[in-house]
Design a protein around this motif. Structure first.
Motif, PDB file in Angstrom:
ATOM      1  N   LEU A  71       0.487   5.003  -8.583  1.00  0.00           N
ATOM      2  CA  LEU A  71       1.326   3.806  -8.676  1.00  0.00           C
ATOM      3  C   LEU A  71       2.681   4.387  -8.591  1.00  0.00           C
ATOM      4  CD1 LEU A  71      -0.663   2.124 -11.585  1.00  0.00           C
ATOM      5  CD2 LEU A  71      -1.015   1.482  -9.073  1.00  0.00           C
ATOM      6  N   VAL A  72       3.360   3.329  -7.825  1.00  0.00           N
ATOM      7  CA  VAL A  72       5.006   3.418  -7.450  1.00  0.00           C
ATOM      8  C   VAL A  72       5.746   2.309  -8.271  1.00  0.00           C
ATOM      9  CG1 VAL A  72       6.801   3.777  -5.857  1.00  0.00           C
ATOM     10  CG2 VAL A  72       5.038   5.335  -5.567  1.00  0.00           C
ATOM     11  N   PHE A  73       6.464   2.390  -9.100  1.00  0.00           N
ATOM     12  CA  PHE A  73       7.411   1.635  -9.755  1.00  0.00           C
ATOM     13  C   PHE A  73       8.883   1.732  -9.176  1.00  0.00           C
ATOM     14  CE2 PHE A  73       3.945   2.415 -12.371  1.00  0.00           C
ATOM     15  CZ  PHE A  73       3.447   1.102 -12.913  1.00  0.00           C
ATOM     16  N   LYS A  74       9.655   0.500  -8.874  1.00  0.00           N
ATOM     17  CA  LYS A  74      11.109   0.729  -8.781  1.00  0.00           C
ATOM     18  C   LYS A  74      11.734   0.508  -9.986  1.00  0.00           C
ATOM     19  CE  LYS A  74      14.766  -1.289  -6.216  1.00  0.00           C
ATOM     20  NZ  LYS A  74      15.471  -1.546  -7.247  1.00  0.00           N
ATOM     21  N   SER A 114      -4.686  20.438  -5.845  1.00  0.00           N
ATOM     22  CA  SER A 114      -3.431  20.548  -5.643  1.00  0.00           C
ATOM     23  C   SER A 114      -2.637  19.015  -5.614  1.00  0.00           C
ATOM     24  CB  SER A 114      -2.924  21.235  -4.331  1.00  0.00           C
ATOM     25  OG  SER A 114      -3.491  22.604  -4.753  1.00  0.00           O
ATOM     26  N   PRO A 115      -1.398  18.900  -5.690  1.00  0.00           N
ATOM     27  CA  PRO A 115      -0.696  17.456  -5.573  1.00  0.00           C
ATOM     28  C   PRO A 115      -0.743  16.958  -4.153  1.00  0.00           C
ATOM     29  CG  PRO A 115       0.685  19.175  -6.736  1.00  0.00           C
ATOM     30  CD  PRO A 115      -0.341  19.822  -6.227  1.00  0.00           C
ATOM     31  N   PRO A 116      -0.923  15.849  -3.982  1.00  0.00           N
ATOM     32  CA  PRO A 116      -0.765  15.297  -2.565  1.00  0.00           C
ATOM     33  C   PRO A 116       0.098  15.923  -1.403  1.00  0.00           C
ATOM     34  CG  PRO A 116      -0.958  13.377  -4.029  1.00  0.00           C
ATOM     35  CD  PRO A 116      -0.630  14.778  -4.814  1.00  0.00           C
ATOM     36  N   THR A 117      -0.309  16.183  -0.410  1.00  0.00           N
ATOM     37  CA  THR A 117       0.670  16.765   0.778  1.00  0.00           C
ATOM     38  C   THR A 117       1.466  15.618   1.420  1.00  0.00           C
ATOM     39  OG1 THR A 117      -0.920  16.588   2.235  1.00  0.00           O
ATOM     40  CG2 THR A 117      -0.974  18.547   0.861  1.00  0.00           C
ATOM     41  N   GLN A 118       1.032  14.344   1.264  1.00  0.00           N
ATOM     42  CA  GLN A 118       1.881  13.426   1.955  1.00  0.00           C
ATOM     43  C   GLN A 118       1.929  12.065   1.195  1.00  0.00           C
ATOM     44  OE1 GLN A 118       0.234  12.820   5.887  1.00  0.00           O
ATOM     45  NE2 GLN A 118       0.861  14.617   6.559  1.00  0.00           N
ATOM     46  N   LEU A 119       2.899  11.289   0.918  1.00  0.00           N
ATOM     47  CA  LEU A 119       3.092  10.111   0.175  1.00  0.00           C
ATOM     48  C   LEU A 119       4.034   9.022   0.920  1.00  0.00           C
ATOM     49  CD1 LEU A 119       3.267  11.397  -3.637  1.00  0.00           C
ATOM     50  CD2 LEU A 119       1.576  10.335  -2.473  1.00  0.00           C
ATOM     51  N   THR A 120       3.728   8.165   1.306  1.00  0.00           N
ATOM     52  CA  THR A 120       4.420   7.214   1.868  1.00  0.00           C
ATOM     53  C   THR A 120       4.549   6.010   1.443  1.00  0.00           C
ATOM     54  OG1 THR A 120       4.081   8.468   4.067  1.00  0.00           O
ATOM     55  CG2 THR A 120       5.163   6.348   4.365  1.00  0.00           C
ATOM     56  N   TRP A 121       5.682   5.167   1.009  1.00  0.00           N
ATOM     57  CA  TRP A 121       5.761   3.646   0.704  1.00  0.00           C
ATOM     58  C   TRP A 121       6.993   3.187   1.045  1.00  0.00           C
ATOM     59  CZ3 TRP A 121       6.414   7.592  -2.894  1.00  0.00           C
ATOM     60  CH2 TRP A 121       7.530   7.753  -3.694  1.00  0.00           C
ATOM     61  N   PRO A 122       7.355   1.769   1.115  1.00  0.00           N
ATOM     62  CA  PRO A 122       8.236   1.235   1.417  1.00  0.00           C
ATOM     63  C   PRO A 122       9.372   1.295   0.208  1.00  0.00           C
ATOM     64  CG  PRO A 122       6.576  -0.225   1.844  1.00  0.00           C
ATOM     65  CD  PRO A 122       6.030   0.740   0.993  1.00  0.00           C
ATOM     66  N   GLN A 158       0.891  -1.194   0.117  1.00  0.00           N
ATOM     67  CA  GLN A 158      -0.123  -0.081   0.045  1.00  0.00           C
ATOM     68  C   GLN A 158       0.846   1.252  -0.058  1.00  0.00           C
ATOM     69  OE1 GLN A 158      -2.124   0.481   3.649  1.00  0.00           O
ATOM     70  NE2 GLN A 158      -2.929   2.303   2.990  1.00  0.00           N
ATOM     71  N   MET A 159       0.434   2.245  -0.814  1.00  0.00           N
ATOM     72  CA  MET A 159       1.056   3.502  -0.740  1.00  0.00           C
ATOM     73  C   MET A 159       0.324   4.583   0.062  1.00  0.00           C
ATOM     74  SD  MET A 159       2.528   6.303  -3.404  1.00  0.00           S
ATOM     75  CE  MET A 159       0.990   6.172  -4.451  1.00  0.00           C
ATOM     76  N   ARG A 160       0.534   4.965   1.042  1.00  0.00           N
ATOM     77  CA  ARG A 160      -0.380   6.153   1.985  1.00  0.00           C
ATOM     78  C   ARG A 160      -0.188   7.339   1.316  1.00  0.00           C
ATOM     79  NH1 ARG A 160       1.473   3.759   7.927  1.00  0.00           N
ATOM     80  NH2 ARG A 160       0.371   1.915   7.768  1.00  0.00           N
ATOM     81  N   VAL A 161      -1.409   7.784   0.895  1.00  0.00           N
ATOM     82  CA  VAL A 161      -1.585   9.181   0.227  1.00  0.00           C
ATOM     83  C   VAL A 161      -2.555  10.096   0.945  1.00  0.00           C
ATOM     84  CG1 VAL A 161      -2.050  10.273  -1.906  1.00  0.00           C
ATOM     85  CG2 VAL A 161      -1.353   7.722  -1.966  1.00  0.00           C
ATOM     86  N   ARG A 162      -2.196  11.309   1.178  1.00  0.00           N
ATOM     87  CA  ARG A 162      -3.051  12.307   1.846  1.00  0.00           C
ATOM     88  C   ARG A 162      -3.062  13.675   1.002  1.00  0.00           C
ATOM     89  NH1 ARG A 162      -4.780  11.289   6.999  1.00  0.00           N
ATOM     90  NH2 ARG A 162      -5.105  13.640   7.470  1.00  0.00           N
TER      91      ARG A 162
END
Length: 239
Positions: A176-179, A102-110, A79-83
């Motif tokens: 979506l986040v890609f490595k 506006s763009p998200p203010t917080q994004l978190t992923w491993p 999961q990516m955490r998005v706010r």
């Protein structure tokens, strides 16, 4: 007893190393260069520290939404955490275009300490889910992000707010986040948010395949028309 002590010690080392893979970046800090020339539309984005991995999404959340297979072949592993300010994105919850202007203010992923990542946001329901002739409409791409620093990434497509047409119903908006396997030289032209050019009929699958990107995390929300969409279209048409 010695074997048990050794196992516990090894487990502690593993947890410590795993925790190091989560990086805290606050782009509002005066100690951090937000690379405003490259990342102007994410200068207020904060990546929060989390020392435990986000919960794994269930297959149903992505499959029931139709994003599998409309956009991706399988759910992101994590999961990516998005706010957006005080509003969380949570697997298809409904937000308004005004709330995501506006763009998200917080994004978190491993992420891996030395990894590079690409963020993609699209709308597969353009102009409507019943008649998606413009699938996918590209909303945002940032590439070559060190773990996990959007401010140091390279914008390939500036953030374009959600703009579902009037009467088109709910649209899905996956992030979506890609490595990346390595640093990527993207061949597509850089897109501004002052034009629709280059955004319709994007393909996340083809883009990921072209640059050998590995999907690692994601989340999505839904939105439908409100009056701010008219203002968005007027601004773009006046450019």
């Amino acid at each position: 007893m010695a074997g048990r002590t050794q196992a516990l010690s090894s487990r502690g080392v593993f947890v410590f190393i795993f925790a190091l893979s989560f990086v805290h970046v606050n782009t509002n800090s005066t100690d951090i260069n937000p690379c405003a020339s490259q990342a102007e539309d994410v200068r207020n984005t904060t990546l929060l520290p989390h020392y435990l991995p986000p919960a794994k999404p269930t297959l149903n959340q992505w499959c029931e939404s139709g994003l599998v297979p409309d956009v991706i072949d399988a759910p992101p592993p994590l999961q990516m955490r998005v706010r957006y300010s005080d509003l969380s994105v949570n697997y298809g919850n409904i937000l308004t275009p005004a709330q995501v202007r506006s763009p998200p203010t917080q994004l978190t992923w491993p992420g891996e300490q030395n990894g590079l990542y690409t963020l993609v946001m699209i709308d597969p329901d353009a102009p409507s889910r019943q008649d998606p002739t413009l699938r996918e409409f590209l909303h945002w791409i940032i590439g070559n992000m060190p773990c996990c620093s959007l401010g140091s990434g390279e914008i390939q497509a500036q953030y374009f707010p959600a703009g579902p047409p009037k009467g088109s119903g709910l649209h899905r908006y996956p992030l979506l986040v890609f490595k990346q396997p390595e640093y990527v030289i993207f061949h597509e032209p850089v897109l501004t948010n002052k034009s629709f050019e280059g955004r319709p009929n994007f393909s996340t699958r083809k883009f990921a395949h072209k640059y050998e990107l590995e999907l690692v995390a994601g989340n999505f929300f839904q939105a439908e028309y409100d009056s701010t969409v008219d203002e968005l279209y007027r601004m773009v048409e006046q450019q």
